[in-house]
Design a protein around this motif. Structure first.
Motif, PDB file in Angstrom:
ATOM      1  N   VAL A   1       0.887  -1.250  -0.159  1.00  0.00           N
ATOM      2  CA  VAL A   1       0.138   0.108  -0.118  1.00  0.00           C
ATOM      3  C   VAL A   1       0.656   1.270   0.019  1.00  0.00           C
ATOM      4  CG1 VAL A   1      -1.964  -1.092   0.957  1.00  0.00           C
ATOM      5  CG2 VAL A   1      -0.221  -0.196   2.474  1.00  0.00           C
ATOM      6  N   ILE A   2       1.938   1.150   0.429  1.00  0.00           N
ATOM      7  CA  ILE A   2       2.875   2.483   0.514  1.00  0.00           C
ATOM      8  C   ILE A   2       3.372   2.710  -1.132  1.00  0.00           C
ATOM      9  CG2 ILE A   2       4.978   3.304   1.129  1.00  0.00           C
ATOM     10  CD1 ILE A   2       3.107   3.055   3.445  1.00  0.00           C
ATOM     11  N   THR A   3       3.525   4.162  -1.404  1.00  0.00           N
ATOM     12  CA  THR A   3       3.703   4.447  -2.757  1.00  0.00           C
ATOM     13  C   THR A   3       4.972   5.331  -2.611  1.00  0.00           C
ATOM     14  OG1 THR A   3       2.217   6.385  -2.585  1.00  0.00           O
ATOM     15  CG2 THR A   3       1.526   4.176  -3.392  1.00  0.00           C
ATOM     16  N   HIS A   4       5.271   6.144  -1.523  1.00  0.00           N
ATOM     17  CA  HIS A   4       6.589   6.853  -1.510  1.00  0.00           C
ATOM     18  C   HIS A   4       7.716   6.104  -1.595  1.00  0.00           C
ATOM     19  CE1 HIS A   4       9.375   9.660   0.524  1.00  0.00           C
ATOM     20  NE2 HIS A   4       8.587  10.334  -0.022  1.00  0.00           N
ATOM     21  N   GLU A   5       8.614   6.449  -2.465  1.00  0.00           N
ATOM     22  CA  GLU A   5       9.650   5.561  -2.703  1.00  0.00           C
ATOM     23  C   GLU A   5      10.864   5.419  -1.882  1.00  0.00           C
ATOM     24  OE1 GLU A   5      13.026   5.594  -6.674  1.00  0.00           O
ATOM     25  OE2 GLU A   5      10.731   6.548  -6.755  1.00  0.00           O
ATOM     26  N   PHE A   6      11.015   6.169  -1.238  1.00  0.00           N
ATOM     27  CA  PHE A   6      12.053   6.304   0.007  1.00  0.00           C
ATOM     28  C   PHE A   6      11.347   5.307   0.975  1.00  0.00           C
ATOM     29  CE2 PHE A   6      13.673   7.344   4.155  1.00  0.00           C
ATOM     30  CZ  PHE A   6      15.093   6.985   3.810  1.00  0.00           C
ATOM     31  N   LEU A   7      10.364   5.696   1.551  1.00  0.00           N
ATOM     32  CA  LEU A   7       9.445   4.867   2.614  1.00  0.00           C
ATOM     33  C   LEU A   7       9.480   3.182   2.260  1.00  0.00           C
ATOM     34  CD1 LEU A   7       8.291   5.131   5.298  1.00  0.00           C
ATOM     35  CD2 LEU A   7       6.236   5.832   4.432  1.00  0.00           C
ATOM     36  N   LEU A   8       9.158   3.271   0.636  1.00  0.00           N
ATOM     37  CA  LEU A   8       8.820   1.803   0.261  1.00  0.00           C
ATOM     38  C   LEU A   8       9.974   1.002   0.415  1.00  0.00           C
ATOM     39  CD1 LEU A   8       6.860  -0.085  -1.012  1.00  0.00           C
ATOM     40  CD2 LEU A   8       7.526   0.871  -3.345  1.00  0.00           C
ATOM     41  N   SER A   9      11.233   1.828   0.001  1.00  0.00           N
ATOM     42  CA  SER A   9      12.530   1.110   0.201  1.00  0.00           C
ATOM     43  C   SER A   9      13.202   0.665   1.440  1.00  0.00           C
ATOM     44  CB  SER A   9      13.707   1.832  -0.568  1.00  0.00           C
ATOM     45  OG  SER A   9      13.992   2.996   0.055  1.00  0.00           O
ATOM     46  N   VAL A  10      12.730   1.502   2.560  1.00  0.00           N
ATOM     47  CA  VAL A  10      13.071   1.117   4.040  1.00  0.00           C
ATOM     48  C   VAL A  10      11.961   0.041   4.425  1.00  0.00           C
ATOM     49  CG1 VAL A  10      12.789   2.157   6.476  1.00  0.00           C
ATOM     50  CG2 VAL A  10      13.900   3.573   4.482  1.00  0.00           C
ATOM     51  N   ILE A  11      10.931  -0.077   4.022  1.00  0.00           N
ATOM     52  CA  ILE A  11      10.144  -1.049   4.385  1.00  0.00           C
ATOM     53  C   ILE A  11      10.465  -2.242   3.779  1.00  0.00           C
ATOM     54  CG2 ILE A  11       7.547  -1.880   4.166  1.00  0.00           C
ATOM     55  CD1 ILE A  11       6.768   0.826   4.686  1.00  0.00           C
ATOM     56  N   ALA A  12      10.739  -2.209   2.570  1.00  0.00           N
ATOM     57  CA  ALA A  12      11.325  -3.475   1.653  1.00  0.00           C
ATOM     58  C   ALA A  12      12.589  -4.202   2.339  1.00  0.00           C
ATOM     59  CB  ALA A  12      11.553  -3.222   0.149  1.00  0.00           C
ATOM     60  N   ILE A  13      13.529  -3.463   3.019  1.00  0.00           N
ATOM     61  CA  ILE A  13      14.824  -3.796   3.317  1.00  0.00           C
ATOM     62  C   ILE A  13      14.507  -4.213   4.750  1.00  0.00           C
ATOM     63  CG2 ILE A  13      16.967  -3.159   4.410  1.00  0.00           C
ATOM     64  CD1 ILE A  13      16.892  -0.961   2.165  1.00  0.00           C
ATOM     65  N   THR A  14      13.456  -3.590   5.613  1.00  0.00           N
ATOM     66  CA  THR A  14      12.919  -4.378   6.771  1.00  0.00           C
ATOM     67  C   THR A  14      12.433  -5.538   6.728  1.00  0.00           C
ATOM     68  OG1 THR A  14      12.667  -1.825   7.527  1.00  0.00           O
ATOM     69  CG2 THR A  14      11.936  -3.619   8.839  1.00  0.00           C
ATOM     70  N   HIS A  15      11.579  -5.682   5.847  1.00  0.00           N
ATOM     71  CA  HIS A  15      10.623  -6.881   5.360  1.00  0.00           C
ATOM     72  C   HIS A  15      11.775  -7.899   4.990  1.00  0.00           C
ATOM     73  CE1 HIS A  15       7.370  -9.341   4.365  1.00  0.00           C
ATOM     74  NE2 HIS A  15       7.955  -9.699   3.183  1.00  0.00           N
ATOM     75  N   ILE A  16      12.797  -7.612   4.296  1.00  0.00           N
ATOM     76  CA  ILE A  16      13.838  -8.760   3.776  1.00  0.00           C
ATOM     77  C   ILE A  16      14.632  -9.076   4.985  1.00  0.00           C
ATOM     78  CG2 ILE A  16      15.707  -9.127   2.667  1.00  0.00           C
ATOM     79  CD1 ILE A  16      14.702  -7.275   0.569  1.00  0.00           C
ATOM     80  N   VAL A  17      15.099  -8.241   5.897  1.00  0.00           N
ATOM     81  CA  VAL A  17      15.775  -8.393   7.170  1.00  0.00           C
ATOM     82  C   VAL A  17      14.905  -9.370   8.036  1.00  0.00           C
ATOM     83  CG1 VAL A  17      16.822  -7.519   9.047  1.00  0.00           C
ATOM     84  CG2 VAL A  17      17.453  -6.511   6.838  1.00  0.00           C
ATOM     85  N   LEU A  18      13.652  -9.058   8.224  1.00  0.00           N
ATOM     86  CA  LEU A  18      12.917  -9.752   9.173  1.00  0.00           C
ATOM     87  C   LEU A  18      12.484 -11.002   8.548  1.00  0.00           C
ATOM     88  CD1 LEU A  18      10.532  -6.908  10.332  1.00  0.00           C
ATOM     89  CD2 LEU A  18      11.929  -8.071  11.827  1.00  0.00           C
ATOM     90  N   GLY A  19      12.381 -11.269   7.438  1.00  0.00           N
ATOM     91  CA  GLY A  19      12.349 -12.530   6.826  1.00  0.00           C
ATOM     92  C   GLY A  19      13.356 -13.517   7.197  1.00  0.00           C
ATOM     93  N   ILE A  20      14.874 -13.019   7.156  1.00  0.00           N
ATOM     94  CA  ILE A  20      15.945 -13.563   7.106  1.00  0.00           C
ATOM     95  C   ILE A  20      15.995 -14.040   8.631  1.00  0.00           C
ATOM     96  CG2 ILE A  20      18.406 -13.391   7.367  1.00  0.00           C
ATOM     97  CD1 ILE A  20      18.186 -12.034   4.667  1.00  0.00           C
ATOM     98  N   VAL A  21      15.826 -12.966   9.547  1.00  0.00           N
ATOM     99  CA  VAL A  21      15.592 -13.292  11.096  1.00  0.00           C
ATOM    100  C   VAL A  21      14.632 -14.323  11.422  1.00  0.00           C
ATOM    101  CG1 VAL A  21      15.172 -12.331  13.291  1.00  0.00           C
ATOM    102  CG2 VAL A  21      16.634 -10.898  11.728  1.00  0.00           C
TER     103      VAL A  21
END
Length: 189
Positions: free
Chosen positions: A104-124
């Motif tokens: 649902v997020i469309t802001h590019e910077f916020l989207l990249s921060v959430i994507a990185i967070t999602h990837i890290v949390l998936g690995i964790v």
């Protein structure tokens, strides 16, 4: 956990991780020759669709295991596997939240921060599950944690697990006469 719960949590976790890694590979690790391409690899949308289809099953499996495994072991103080289990369990909620926010997020910077967070949390999460499985199996095969084994045996009941001790045998005192009920039971037989 019963076999269905184990199978559900592991199969959905593996499928979620595999489709997530596939999407990560297709989106971030491959490059296209086309300067105006919307996707980097032809499999990228398929990995994303598969990930989105598998994740609700994963959330269902986590919900099914939450009370009878996570919460039961936490409340009753099972010590072995506690850190790795807590690591995996605590990563689930923010992992799910960031997954929804990515849609649902469309802001590019916020989207990249959430994507990185999602990837890290998936690995964790997945790393925590693997560590948890390794630690639990190692301790269970060693047989040195009675409470954990008792919790595992009693995980299907709604009552909190307790150490199993033999009940004391009640013997009528020799100087006391038998009760009326026991006399009636003796007469009936």
């Amino acid at each position: 956990m019963n076999r269905f719960e184990k199978c559900a949590i592991w199969v959905t976790s593996i499928l979620t991780a595999a489709t997530g890694l596939g999407f990560f590979w297709a989106k971030y690790l491959t490059q296209t020759d086309e300067p105006w391409a919307v996707i980097n690899h032809p499999l990228q949308p398929w990995f994303l669709k598969a990930h989105i289809l598998v994740v609700p099953l994963f959330i269902f499996a986590v919900g099914a295991v939450s009370l009878r495994h996570f919460w039961l072991h936490w409340v009753n103080g099972a010590l072995h596997g506690r850190t790795s289990g807590a690591l995996a369990a605590l990563a689930v909620a923010p992992l799910i939240l960031t997954g929804y926010l990515l849609q649902v997020i469309t802001h590019e910077f916020l989207l990249s921060v959430i994507a990185i967070t999602h990837i890290v949390l998936g690995i964790v999460f997945f790393g925590g599950m693997l560590l948890h499985q390794i630690f639990v199996r190692r301790r269970r095969h060693a047989g040195d944690d009675e409470v954990a084994l008792d919790l595992h045996r009693n995980s299907h009941s709604r009552q909190p697990a307790r150490r199993v001790t033999p009940a004391p045998q009640r013997v009528a005192a020799p100087d006391r006469p038998a009760s009326r009920r026991s006399r009636e039971a003796t007469r009936a037989s």
